[in-house]
Write a protein that holds these residues in place. Structure first.
Motif, PDB file in Angstrom:
ATOM      1  N   UNK A  32      73.702 118.771  89.166  1.00 18.50           N
ATOM      2  CA  UNK A  32      73.909 117.734  88.140  1.00 18.50           C
ATOM      3  C   UNK A  32      75.306 117.137  88.294  1.00 18.50           C
ATOM      4  N   UNK A  33      75.390 115.811  88.312  1.00 19.07           N
ATOM      5  CA  UNK A  33      76.667 115.120  88.321  1.00 19.07           C
ATOM      6  C   UNK A  33      76.752 114.182  87.120  1.00 19.07           C
ATOM      7  N   UNK A  34      77.987 113.860  86.718  1.00 18.80           N
ATOM      8  CA  UNK A  34      78.199 113.069  85.496  1.00 18.80           C
ATOM      9  C   UNK A  34      79.245 111.983  85.717  1.00 18.80           C
ATOM     10  N   UNK A  35      79.151 110.967  84.889  1.00 13.97           N
ATOM     11  CA  UNK A  35      80.134 109.894  84.884  1.00 13.97           C
ATOM     12  C   UNK A  35      80.432 109.530  83.428  1.00 13.97           C
ATOM     13  N   UNK A  36      81.680 109.199  83.160  1.00 16.63           N
ATOM     14  CA  UNK A  36      82.068 108.835  81.796  1.00 16.63           C
ATOM     15  C   UNK A  36      83.210 107.828  81.842  1.00 16.63           C
ATOM     16  N   UNK A  37      83.500 107.245  80.696  1.00  9.71           N
ATOM     17  CA  UNK A  37      84.605 106.288  80.574  1.00  9.71           C
ATOM     18  C   UNK A  37      85.168 106.381  79.168  1.00  9.71           C
ATOM     19  N   UNK A  38      86.493 106.369  79.070  1.00 13.12           N
ATOM     20  CA  UNK A  38      87.156 106.366  77.764  1.00 13.12           C
ATOM     21  C   UNK A  38      87.257 104.924  77.267  1.00 13.12           C
ATOM     22  N   UNK A  39      86.864 104.720  76.014  1.00 11.76           N
ATOM     23  CA  UNK A  39      86.892 103.379  75.433  1.00 11.76           C
ATOM     24  C   UNK A  39      87.246 103.464  73.950  1.00 11.76           C
ATOM     25  N   UNK A  96      97.733 104.181  76.879  1.00 15.53           N
ATOM     26  CA  UNK A  96      98.482 104.151  78.128  1.00 15.53           C
ATOM     27  C   UNK A  96      97.965 105.110  79.177  1.00 15.53           C
ATOM     28  N   UNK A  97      97.173 106.107  78.785  1.00 13.11           N
ATOM     29  CA  UNK A  97      96.679 107.105  79.734  1.00 13.11           C
ATOM     30  C   UNK A  97      95.374 106.682  80.386  1.00 13.11           C
ATOM     31  N   UNK A  98      94.440 106.240  79.570  1.00 15.12           N
ATOM     32  CA  UNK A  98      93.076 106.022  80.059  1.00 15.12           C
ATOM     33  C   UNK A  98      92.844 104.544  80.382  1.00 15.12           C
ATOM     34  N   UNK A 122      90.799 106.223  83.141  1.00 12.65           N
ATOM     35  CA  UNK A 122      89.794 105.757  82.193  1.00 12.65           C
ATOM     36  C   UNK A 122      88.380 106.059  82.624  1.00 12.65           C
ATOM     37  N   UNK A 123      88.142 106.092  83.952  1.00 14.49           N
ATOM     38  CA  UNK A 123      86.816 106.423  84.482  1.00 14.49           C
ATOM     39  C   UNK A 123      86.848 107.833  85.058  1.00 14.49           C
ATOM     40  N   UNK A 124      85.807 108.584  84.770  1.00 13.84           N
ATOM     41  CA  UNK A 124      85.754 109.975  85.226  1.00 13.84           C
ATOM     42  C   UNK A 124      84.406 110.236  85.879  1.00 13.84           C
ATOM     43  N   UNK A 125      84.425 110.792  87.073  1.00 13.38           N
ATOM     44  CA  UNK A 125      83.190 111.240  87.720  1.00 13.38           C
ATOM     45  C   UNK A 125      83.323 112.725  88.045  1.00 13.38           C
ATOM     46  N   UNK A 126      82.299 113.465  87.720  1.00  9.62           N
ATOM     47  CA  UNK A 126      82.249 114.893  88.038  1.00  9.62           C
ATOM     48  C   UNK A 126      81.188 115.105  89.105  1.00  9.62           C
ATOM     49  N   UNK A 127      81.552 115.654  90.243  1.00  4.96           N
ATOM     50  CA  UNK A 127      80.591 115.824  91.342  1.00  4.96           C
ATOM     51  C   UNK A 127      79.500 116.822  90.964  1.00  4.96           C
ATOM     52  N   UNK A 128      78.465 116.881  91.738  1.00  3.57           N
ATOM     53  CA  UNK A 128      77.351 117.775  91.411  1.00  3.57           C
ATOM     54  C   UNK A 128      77.807 119.232  91.275  1.00  3.57           C
ATOM     55  N   UNK A 143      68.797 111.162  91.402  1.00  2.00           N
ATOM     56  CA  UNK A 143      69.711 110.098  91.817  1.00  2.00           C
ATOM     57  C   UNK A 143      70.840 110.720  92.626  1.00  2.00           C
ATOM     58  N   UNK A 144      71.136 110.191  93.788  1.00  2.00           N
ATOM     59  CA  UNK A 144      72.218 110.763  94.593  1.00  2.00           C
ATOM     60  C   UNK A 144      73.576 110.481  93.974  1.00  2.00           C
ATOM     61  N   UNK A 145      74.515 111.357  94.208  1.00  2.00           N
ATOM     62  CA  UNK A 145      75.883 111.138  93.753  1.00  2.00           C
ATOM     63  C   UNK A 145      76.442 109.922  94.489  1.00  2.00           C
ATOM     64  N   UNK A 146      77.085 108.979  93.771  1.00  2.00           N
ATOM     65  CA  UNK A 146      77.517 107.735  94.428  1.00  2.00           C
ATOM     66  C   UNK A 146      78.591 107.985  95.481  1.00  2.00           C
ATOM     67  N   UNK A 147      78.417 107.301  96.612  1.00  2.00           N
ATOM     68  CA  UNK A 147      79.396 107.421  97.689  1.00  2.00           C
ATOM     69  C   UNK A 147      80.633 106.572  97.419  1.00  2.00           C
ATOM     70  N   UNK A 148      80.467 105.470  96.683  1.00  2.00           N
ATOM     71  CA  UNK A 148      81.584 104.578  96.379  1.00  2.00           C
ATOM     72  C   UNK A 148      82.279 105.030  95.100  1.00  2.00           C
ATOM     73  N   UNK A 149      83.572 105.340  95.142  1.00  2.00           N
ATOM     74  CA  UNK A 149      84.266 105.794  93.931  1.00  2.00           C
ATOM     75  C   UNK A 149      84.467 104.658  92.945  1.00  2.00           C
ATOM     76  N   UNK A 150      84.666 105.035  91.694  1.00  2.00           N
ATOM     77  CA  UNK A 150      84.976 104.055  90.665  1.00  2.00           C
ATOM     78  C   UNK A 150      86.428 103.579  90.818  1.00  2.00           C
ATOM     79  N   UNK A 151      86.782 102.446  90.193  1.00  2.00           N
ATOM     80  CA  UNK A 151      88.179 101.984  90.256  1.00  2.00           C
ATOM     81  C   UNK A 151      89.138 103.067  89.786  1.00  2.00           C
ATOM     82  N   UNK A 152      90.324 103.060  90.344  1.00  2.00           N
ATOM     83  CA  UNK A 152      91.306 104.083  90.025  1.00  2.00           C
ATOM     84  C   UNK A 152      91.768 104.034  88.583  1.00  2.00           C
ATOM     85  N   UNK A 153      92.342 105.131  88.133  1.00  2.00           N
ATOM     86  CA  UNK A 153      92.814 105.255  86.758  1.00  2.00           C
ATOM     87  C   UNK A 153      92.076 106.360  86.041  1.00  2.00           C
TER      88      UNK A 153
END
Length: 218
Positions: free
Chosen positions: A133-140, A202-204, A122-128, A110-120
């Motif tokens: 290997x690239x990763x995406x995560x979210x604090x909840x 307040x952070x994530x 809370x969402x984290x993307x790590x480039x390849x 799967x290609x690394x997404x060209x469109x970034x996630x919303x700012x903040x």
């Protein structure tokens, strides 16, 4: 329809004007205009019990209507004697985890997404990385929604699993604290008002916002 052993027949002890055992009456045939559901049947049983187990059958439609009206009045009177007790306040306990669900894949799948996630944060993307290997995560918060009743004493135990720290507020109930990884923080308060209230890191943001739903008293 409530049907018992058999209807009264002419000339029998169940003929019009006679007292007949209740168990030998077909309510539908004796009273075709009366909707003798379970509640009305129970009322008829009570009438019979108070009359030595007997009931006077009614032949005419006017009398049948009278029976219907009497039963309806009796039902309303019976209902008036019962009161629905309000839901009593309870002590409620919930564990709320600060977690970071994570997923990843390699670029050959799967290609690394060209469109970034919303700012903040809370969402984290790590480039390849070097291996692609690239990763995406979210604090909840998990769970992110808690439902209680107005008046309940609510205890929330927050546990830090992912993330170094989470400055947390439950503004509506005067709670403010910092949750750290590997620690637990417990808050207790009375849910004295109905509505939907947030518990927020307040952070994530924008992902780490939970909802406390307080249902109103009946």
């Amino acid at each position: 329809m409530s049907t018992f052993d058999r209807p009264a027949s002419p000339g029998s002890p169940g003929a019009a004007g006679s007292l007949v055992p209740f168990h030998s009456i077909s309510l539908h045939k004796q009273y075709p205009d009366v909707d003798a559901g379970p509640v009305l049947s129970s009322l008829l049983q009570l009438i019979c019990m108070s009359n030595g187990g007997n009931l006077v059958p009614v032949a005419s439609r006017s009398s049948q209507r009278s029976v219907r009206h009497v039963l309806a009045a009796a039902l309303l009177a019976a209902c008036a004697t019962f009161q629905v007790a309000p839901a009593s306040a309870e002590s409620r306990f919930f564990t709320v985890l600060a977690v970071e669900p994570r997923g990843g894949v390699t670029t050959d799948r799967e290609p690394f997404p060209a469109q970034p996630l919303p700012g903040g944060s809370g969402y984290v993307t790590n480039p390849p990385n070097a291996q692609g290997r690239w990763e995406v995560s979210a604090y909840v918060w998990q769970p992110s929604q808690i439902v209680v009743n107005q008046g309940d004493e609510v205890t929330l135990e927050f546990v830090g699993i992912n993330g170094a720290e989470h400055p947390t507020t439950i503004t509506a109930f005067g709670q403010s604290f910092t949750l750290k990884r590997g620690h637990a923080h417990r808050v207790t308060f009375r849910a004295d008002r109905a509505g939907m209230f947030g518990f927020v890191c307040g952070t994530h943001q924008p992902s780490m916002t939970g909802s406390l739903v307080v249902l109103p008293k009946p």
